[in-house]
Design a protein around this motif. Sequence first.
Motif, PDB file in Angstrom:
ATOM      1  N   SER A 164      21.090 -29.027  23.833  1.00  0.00           N
ATOM      2  CA  SER A 164      19.804 -28.322  23.949  1.00  0.00           C
ATOM      3  C   SER A 164      20.035 -26.848  24.257  1.00  0.00           C
ATOM      4  CB  SER A 164      18.939 -28.969  25.032  1.00  0.00           C
ATOM      5  OG  SER A 164      18.639 -30.294  24.696  1.00  0.00           O
ATOM      6  N   ALA A 165      20.975 -26.253  23.530  1.00  0.00           N
ATOM      7  CA  ALA A 165      21.367 -24.885  23.840  1.00  0.00           C
ATOM      8  C   ALA A 165      21.367 -23.955  22.636  1.00  0.00           C
ATOM      9  CB  ALA A 165      22.755 -24.900  24.474  1.00  0.00           C
ATOM     10  N   GLY A 166      20.952 -24.437  21.461  1.00  0.00           N
ATOM     11  CA  GLY A 166      20.955 -23.581  20.287  1.00  0.00           C
ATOM     12  C   GLY A 166      20.627 -24.358  19.033  1.00  0.00           C
ATOM     13  N   GLY A 167      20.939 -23.757  17.902  1.00  0.00           N
ATOM     14  CA  GLY A 167      20.648 -24.374  16.622  1.00  0.00           C
ATOM     15  C   GLY A 167      21.763 -25.281  16.147  1.00  0.00           C
ATOM     16  N   VAL A 168      21.350 -26.366  15.481  1.00  0.00           N
ATOM     17  CA  VAL A 168      22.293 -27.336  14.932  1.00  0.00           C
ATOM     18  C   VAL A 168      21.853 -27.671  13.510  1.00  0.00           C
ATOM     19  CG1 VAL A 168      23.310 -29.637  15.159  1.00  0.00           C
ATOM     20  CG2 VAL A 168      22.714 -28.330  17.222  1.00  0.00           C
ATOM     21  N   GLY A 169      22.714 -27.354  12.567  1.00  0.00           N
ATOM     22  CA  GLY A 169      22.418 -27.643  11.171  1.00  0.00           C
ATOM     23  C   GLY A 169      23.370 -28.684  10.625  1.00  0.00           C
ATOM     24  N   ARG A 170      22.806 -29.693   9.951  1.00  0.00           N
ATOM     25  CA  ARG A 170      23.609 -30.737   9.299  1.00  0.00           C
ATOM     26  C   ARG A 170      23.775 -30.377   7.830  1.00  0.00           C
ATOM     27  NH1 ARG A 170      21.844 -36.596  11.469  1.00  0.00           N
ATOM     28  NH2 ARG A 170      21.228 -35.978  13.555  1.00  0.00           N
ATOM     29  N   TYR A 171      25.008 -30.351   7.393  1.00  0.00           N
ATOM     30  CA  TYR A 171      25.325 -30.106   5.986  1.00  0.00           C
ATOM     31  C   TYR A 171      26.174 -31.276   5.508  1.00  0.00           C
ATOM     32  CZ  TYR A 171      23.414 -25.493   6.796  1.00  0.00           C
ATOM     33  OH  TYR A 171      22.570 -24.450   7.102  1.00  0.00           O
ATOM     34  N   SER A 172      25.517 -32.412   5.314  1.00  0.00           N
ATOM     35  CA  SER A 172      26.218 -33.662   4.991  1.00  0.00           C
ATOM     36  C   SER A 172      26.959 -33.591   3.667  1.00  0.00           C
ATOM     37  CB  SER A 172      25.239 -34.833   4.982  1.00  0.00           C
ATOM     38  OG  SER A 172      24.699 -35.005   6.275  1.00  0.00           O
ATOM     39  N   ARG A 173      26.349 -32.983   2.642  1.00  0.00           N
ATOM     40  CA  ARG A 173      27.025 -32.916   1.341  1.00  0.00           C
ATOM     41  C   ARG A 173      28.302 -32.073   1.411  1.00  0.00           C
ATOM     42  NH1 ARG A 173      22.106 -32.026  -2.695  1.00  0.00           N
ATOM     43  NH2 ARG A 173      23.242 -30.086  -2.963  1.00  0.00           N
ATOM     44  N   SER A 174      28.312 -31.077   2.270  1.00  0.00           N
ATOM     45  CA  SER A 174      29.497 -30.227   2.436  1.00  0.00           C
ATOM     46  C   SER A 174      30.363 -30.671   3.619  1.00  0.00           C
ATOM     47  CB  SER A 174      29.077 -28.777   2.637  1.00  0.00           C
ATOM     48  OG  SER A 174      28.356 -28.317   1.516  1.00  0.00           O
ATOM     49  N   ASN A 175      29.914 -31.693   4.348  1.00  0.00           N
ATOM     50  CA  ASN A 175      30.656 -32.297   5.450  1.00  0.00           C
ATOM     51  C   ASN A 175      30.984 -31.314   6.579  1.00  0.00           C
ATOM     52  OD1 ASN A 175      31.937 -34.358   6.880  1.00  0.00           O
ATOM     53  ND2 ASN A 175      33.907 -33.928   5.935  1.00  0.00           N
ATOM     54  N   PHE A 176      29.949 -30.613   7.090  1.00  0.00           N
ATOM     55  CA  PHE A 176      30.165 -29.786   8.270  1.00  0.00           C
ATOM     56  C   PHE A 176      28.867 -29.658   9.054  1.00  0.00           C
ATOM     57  CE2 PHE A 176      28.819 -26.416   5.319  1.00  0.00           C
ATOM     58  CZ  PHE A 176      28.026 -25.599   6.114  1.00  0.00           C
ATOM     59  N   VAL A 177      29.023 -29.195  10.301  1.00  0.00           N
ATOM     60  CA  VAL A 177      27.887 -28.956  11.192  1.00  0.00           C
ATOM     61  C   VAL A 177      27.921 -27.493  11.625  1.00  0.00           C
ATOM     62  CG1 VAL A 177      26.852 -29.518  13.436  1.00  0.00           C
ATOM     63  CG2 VAL A 177      27.771 -31.338  11.991  1.00  0.00           C
ATOM     64  N   HIS A 178      26.767 -26.866  11.562  1.00  0.00           N
ATOM     65  CA  HIS A 178      26.574 -25.497  12.048  1.00  0.00           C
ATOM     66  C   HIS A 178      26.110 -25.592  13.494  1.00  0.00           C
ATOM     67  CE1 HIS A 178      24.947 -21.317  12.017  1.00  0.00           C
ATOM     68  NE2 HIS A 178      24.082 -21.863  12.858  1.00  0.00           N
ATOM     69  N   MET A 179      26.728 -24.816  14.389  1.00  0.00           N
ATOM     70  CA  MET A 179      26.314 -24.740  15.793  1.00  0.00           C
ATOM     71  C   MET A 179      26.143 -23.273  16.139  1.00  0.00           C
ATOM     72  SD  MET A 179      28.969 -27.402  17.580  1.00  0.00           S
ATOM     73  CE  MET A 179      29.388 -28.928  16.748  1.00  0.00           C
ATOM     74  N   ASP A 180      25.028 -22.951  16.801  1.00  0.00           N
ATOM     75  CA  ASP A 180      24.821 -21.568  17.237  1.00  0.00           C
ATOM     76  C   ASP A 180      24.107 -21.539  18.575  1.00  0.00           C
ATOM     77  OD1 ASP A 180      21.867 -21.250  16.964  1.00  0.00           O
ATOM     78  OD2 ASP A 180      22.229 -21.405  14.813  1.00  0.00           O
ATOM     79  N   CYS A 181      24.080 -20.350  19.178  1.00  0.00           N
ATOM     80  CA  CYS A 181      23.442 -20.191  20.490  1.00  0.00           C
ATOM     81  C   CYS A 181      22.082 -19.509  20.366  1.00  0.00           C
ATOM     82  CB  CYS A 181      24.355 -19.440  21.436  1.00  0.00           C
ATOM     83  SG  CYS A 181      24.694 -17.731  20.949  1.00  0.00           S
ATOM     84  N   GLY A 182      21.484 -19.574  19.181  1.00  0.00           N
ATOM     85  CA  GLY A 182      20.141 -19.028  18.977  1.00  0.00           C
ATOM     86  C   GLY A 182      19.090 -19.973  19.541  1.00  0.00           C
ATOM     87  N   PRO A 183      17.850 -19.840  19.086  1.00  0.00           N
ATOM     88  CA  PRO A 183      16.786 -20.735  19.541  1.00  0.00           C
ATOM     89  C   PRO A 183      17.151 -22.200  19.269  1.00  0.00           C
ATOM     90  CG  PRO A 183      15.892 -18.919  18.266  1.00  0.00           C
ATOM     91  CD  PRO A 183      17.376 -18.849  18.118  1.00  0.00           C
ATOM     92  N   VAL A 184      16.678 -23.096  20.129  1.00  0.00           N
ATOM     93  CA  VAL A 184      16.940 -24.524  19.962  1.00  0.00           C
ATOM     94  C   VAL A 184      16.144 -25.021  18.754  1.00  0.00           C
ATOM     95  CG1 VAL A 184      16.712 -26.809  21.010  1.00  0.00           C
ATOM     96  CG2 VAL A 184      17.394 -24.856  22.414  1.00  0.00           C
ATOM     97  N   ARG A 185      16.862 -25.559  17.763  1.00  0.00           N
ATOM     98  CA  ARG A 185      16.243 -26.086  16.553  1.00  0.00           C
ATOM     99  C   ARG A 185      17.278 -26.912  15.815  1.00  0.00           C
ATOM    100  NH1 ARG A 185      18.980 -21.873  16.108  1.00  0.00           N
ATOM    101  NH2 ARG A 185      19.531 -20.764  14.210  1.00  0.00           N
ATOM    102  N   THR A 186      16.821 -27.766  14.908  1.00  0.00           N
ATOM    103  CA  THR A 186      17.725 -28.556  14.068  1.00  0.00           C
ATOM    104  C   THR A 186      17.209 -28.495  12.632  1.00  0.00           C
ATOM    105  OG1 THR A 186      16.505 -30.601  14.453  1.00  0.00           O
ATOM    106  CG2 THR A 186      18.369 -30.150  15.930  1.00  0.00           C
ATOM    107  N   TRP A 187      18.116 -28.716  11.681  1.00  0.00           N
ATOM    108  CA  TRP A 187      17.751 -28.769  10.263  1.00  0.00           C
ATOM    109  C   TRP A 187      18.826 -29.530   9.504  1.00  0.00           C
ATOM    110  CZ3 TRP A 187      19.708 -24.491  12.683  1.00  0.00           C
ATOM    111  CH2 TRP A 187      20.866 -23.942  12.157  1.00  0.00           C
TER     112      TRP A 187
END
Length: 189
Positions: A164-187
């Motif tokens: 609960s500390a930033g953004g988390v993006g799932r990129y399943s087709r490319s097999n990676f996860v984006h993690m950042d310290c920006g606003p809390v959000r997921t996509w």
Amino acid sequence: MTDRPNSWLSRRGVLAAFAATAVTAAPTFSNAASFLRKGGDVRRITMYSQRTGENIDMIYWVDGKYIKEALDQVNYFMRDWRQDEVARIDTRTIDIIAASHSLLDVSEPYMLLSGYRSPATNRMLRARSRGVAKNSLHMKAQAADLRLKSRSVSQMAKAAASCSAGGVGRYSRSNFVHMDCGPVRTWGR
């Protein structure tokens, strides 16, 4: 033989040496946010890059303080390798990476796909893919794209989101996860 004291025998040096030999540097918490707030005595980061052939496995925080030399190494490791530009990685991003790794309870290091990106690199990647944000937090040294062989994108994203500390993006087709310290959000999926 000299009588000069060994500088590594300071409290910080002893703690860092002890922690470096431990299997896990900090206890695993069910809620990573508590890890980020309390942190224990030691925080560790472990990653490698296939692009540069480099790896890091280090204690970067001891007894409530960041270790400048360790952060300098993290900054260099997470540089824009295409432009050979180094930026100061936001310590909140480093903490999210370390906390989510601890929650996953793995010894395998993260594979770093992308850390800091210069504006020139971001423009080039954006021209190749519509998945690259125009104002990406990578350009502010506040994001990382990571992969693990032993864990799924879903598992990695859940661990990062539990911070609960930033953004988390799932990129399943490319097999990676984006993690950042920006606003809390997921996509992503």
